[in-house]
Design an enzyme around this catalytic site. Structure first.
Site, short mmCIF file in Angstrom:
data_model
loop_
_atom_site.label_atom_id
_atom_site.label_comp_id
_atom_site.label_asym_id
_atom_site.label_seq_id
_atom_site.Cartn_x
_atom_site.Cartn_y
_atom_site.Cartn_z
N GLU A 25 0.85 -1.20 0.00
CA GLU A 25 0.00 0.00 0.00
C GLU A 25 0.88 1.24 0.00
OE1 GLU A 25 -3.07 0.06 3.04
OE2 GLU A 25 -3.92 1.90 2.20
N ASN A 172 -12.53 -0.98 -1.63
CA ASN A 172 -11.92 -1.52 -0.41
C ASN A 172 -12.63 -0.95 0.80
OD1 ASN A 172 -9.57 -2.54 1.37
ND2 ASN A 172 -9.61 -0.34 1.82
N GLU A 173 -12.97 -1.78 1.74
CA GLU A 173 -13.59 -1.34 2.99
C GLU A 173 -14.63 -0.24 2.73
OE1 GLU A 173 -10.79 -0.63 6.20
OE2 GLU A 173 -10.17 -2.73 6.15
N TYR A 248 -7.77 -8.10 11.64
CA TYR A 248 -6.43 -7.91 12.22
C TYR A 248 -6.43 -8.40 13.66
CZ TYR A 248 -5.09 -4.86 8.33
OH TYR A 248 -4.77 -4.36 7.09
N GLU A 304 -6.70 -8.71 3.97
CA GLU A 304 -5.96 -7.97 4.99
C GLU A 304 -6.02 -8.77 6.28
OE1 GLU A 304 -6.58 -3.72 5.38
OE2 GLU A 304 -6.91 -3.54 3.21
N GLN A 353 1.43 -5.40 6.01
CA GLN A 353 1.74 -5.16 4.61
C GLN A 353 3.16 -5.67 4.38
OE1 GLN A 353 0.05 -2.58 6.27
NE2 GLN A 353 -1.58 -1.88 4.90
O1 AHR Z 1 -3.69 -1.89 6.56
C1 AHR Z 1 -4.01 -0.61 6.95
C2 AHR Z 1 -5.43 -0.26 6.62
O2 AHR Z 1 -6.28 -1.11 7.31
C3 AHR Z 1 -5.85 -0.44 5.19
O3 AHR Z 1 -5.50 0.61 4.39
C4 AHR Z 1 -7.34 -0.54 5.32
O4 AHR Z 1 -7.93 -1.26 4.27
C5 AHR Z 1 -7.54 -1.16 6.68
O5 AHR Z 1 -8.44 -0.45 7.44
#
Ligand code: AHR
Length: 500
Positions: A25, A172-173, A248, A304, A353
């Site tokens: 990213e 995305n999101e 995450y 992600e 990432q």
């Molecule tokens: O990985 C960081 C961010 O986390 C990404 O840009 C987004 O898609 C997510 O909220």
């Protein structure tokens, strides 16, 4: 003695190599410095791409790279990043530190990076602030070989041949940074935008990915699936090939997160317990998808995942730079075992990432580069790529310090590759206990076993001063028995055995 039974004759699903995918990213020092230094840099590079990083990623067999975001994707206007570099627009990276983005890394540079890495391209389009026309023209620019305004422009910009876009994300999101949409609104937008993501190559169809849920937002999955399937009967193949999922691991929750390097036993088990939640998310989102897609033709794309800690002290909070310890190695090993076990539905996953950001496989500082513990796990697990998952079961016991954060002591997955070699990966989550494993491998005559292991104390990490503290070592403590294997897995470790 722990019982472990493997039945290589029960082949379950293909572990698509893209499960071992990565995510880049325009965020902090991921692209700039981390991978792209420009042709004039004193750091050795080929066409601007760091040679040390490219070599390391090739060794780890990176299969696919997602770009340009993340939240950045829904503010990215691809036309800003093509043509002569001196004319490219300088913009503000509003999501990540408010820094100037000079667009010197754009579409041509991304495909050059993929070429050097020998990996597939996963391009993420802009729904939040972009138009249908913009998205459609990007696809034309990248993939059309004939005569057209966009293909001609690509040629003028120095690339005669089109590129292959293996995967394309439609936003995305979009429930958050990608436009704060409701599931039904997004799904209708998805239907419209994806219509103009044209397949210009009959033999290389683009795999289209719809924006899926955040963590346990089952309402999003239901809303997107039901809206996309309405008035789409019979469901056309290629309308939606994948649905994303983002999750995450934050040991202390989204607000506080917690240190990447300073943690105790309690936080160790809490982190691993939160990581294991991935399994439930895949099962429950998968169950909703099953209602609409019982044949599991639509992939769940975990594009992600990984640890997200508080940034390293003294670094820009907008750059999300974090260190990586044995705890990250366990998080990677556990997640990859989960993805392998669910490879009937999980078609791709992309850890966030790749360099210098969250759970990165590589960190750089000027001309120096280190491989993190997470890198070594990907390197050990690479043998699962495109292999067949086979039936396996290991007996576990529950361990931990706090009642709320108990975990199984072991996780595993097993595959067989095209040469008939079995690949067994096991994680030992315990900080204190080694386990003797009595492994039965049904109907297999074993002629050879080889092992490699990553094991150190929980805080162990690689630094620019000491880059090799955590690295894989040969594992010889394994014996062939009359019914399989016997080995002892040490505490706090990730193990790979290959069995002929
Ligand atoms: O990985 C960081 C961010 O986390 C990404 O840009 C987004 O898609 C997510 O909220």
């Amino acid at each position: 003695m722990t019982k472990f039974v493997i039945n290589p004759n029960v082949k379950k699903s293909k572990i698509h190599k893209e499960i071992y995918g990565h995510f880049s990213e325009h965020l902090g020092r991921c692209i700039y410095e981390g991978m792209y230094v420009g042709e004039d840099s004193p750091i050795p590079n080929v066409n601007g791409m760091r040679t040390d990083v490219v070599e390391a990623l090739k060794e780890m067999k990176i299969p696919v790279l997602r770009w340009p975001g993340g939240c950045f994707a829904d503010e990215y206007h691809w036309k800003d990043g093509v043509g002569p570099k001196e004319n490219r627009k300088k913009i503000i990276n509003t999501h990540w530190g408010g820094v100037v983005e000079d667009n010197s890394f754009g579409t041509h540079e991304f495909f050059e990076l993929c070429r050097q890495l020998g990996c597939e391209a996963y391009v993420n389009g802009n729904v939040g602030s972009g138009t249908v026309q913009e998205m459609s023209e990007w696809v034309e620019y990248m993939t059309f070989d004939g005569v057209s305004p966009m293909a001609d422009w690509r040629k003028e910009n120095g690339h005669e041949d089109s590129w292959d876009v293996a995967f394309f994300g439609v936003g995305n999101e979009n429930w958050g940074c990608g436009g704060n949409m409701t599931p039904e609104f997004y799904a209708n937008e998805y239907r419209r935008y994806q219509t103009y993501v044209r397949d210009y190559k009959a033999d290389k169809k683009i795999y289209k990915i719809a924006c899926g849920p955040n963590v346990d937002d089952y309402e999003w999955t239901e809303g997107v699936m039901s809206t996309c399937f309405r008035h789409s009967q019979p469901f056309q193949h290629g309308f939606m090939d994948g649905l994303s999922l983002h999750y995450y691991t934050h040991p202390e929750g989204w607000e506080i997160k917690g240190s990447a390097t300073d943690f105790d036993d309690k936080v160790w088990y809490k982190t691993l317990s939160k990581t294991l939640y991935m399994e439930e998310l895949i099962r429950r989102h998968g169950a909703i998808m099953d209602k609409y897609d019982p044949k599991k033709e639509i992939g769940l794309i975990v594009d992600e995942w990984g640890t997200w800690f508080t940034v390293e002290p003294g670094t820009n909070p907008g750059f999300l730079y974090q260190q990586n310890t044995m705890r990250d190695a366990l998080v990677a090993g556990i997640n990859l075992n989960i993805f392998n076990k669910h490879s009937d539905r999980v078609r791709m996953a992309n850890i966030a990432q790749i360099v210098n950001v969250l759970q990165s496989v590589i960190l750089t500082e000027g001309e120096k580069m280190i491989k993190t513990p997470t890198y070594h796990v990907f390197n050990m697990y690479k043998y699962h790529q495109d292999a067949m998952l086979v039936d396996s079961h290991i007996d576990t016991e529950t361990i931990g310090v706090e009642e709320e954060y108990q975990v199984p002591n072991l996780t595993e997955s097993v595959s067989v590759d095209e040469n008939g070699v079995l690949h067994i990966t096991v994680t030992n989550l315990s900080l204190t206990e080694d386990y003797e494993i009595d492994t039965t491998i049904l109907e297999k005559n074993i002629s050879e076993v080889k092992g490699e292991i990553l094991t150190e104390e929980m805080h162990a990490m690689n630094t620019f001063e000491e880059p090799e503290t955590v690295c894989t070592k040969e594992f010889t403590d394994v014996k062939i028995t009359d019914k399989g294997l016997a080995f002892t897995i040490p505490a706090c470790s990730v193990l790979h055995l290959s069995v002929k």
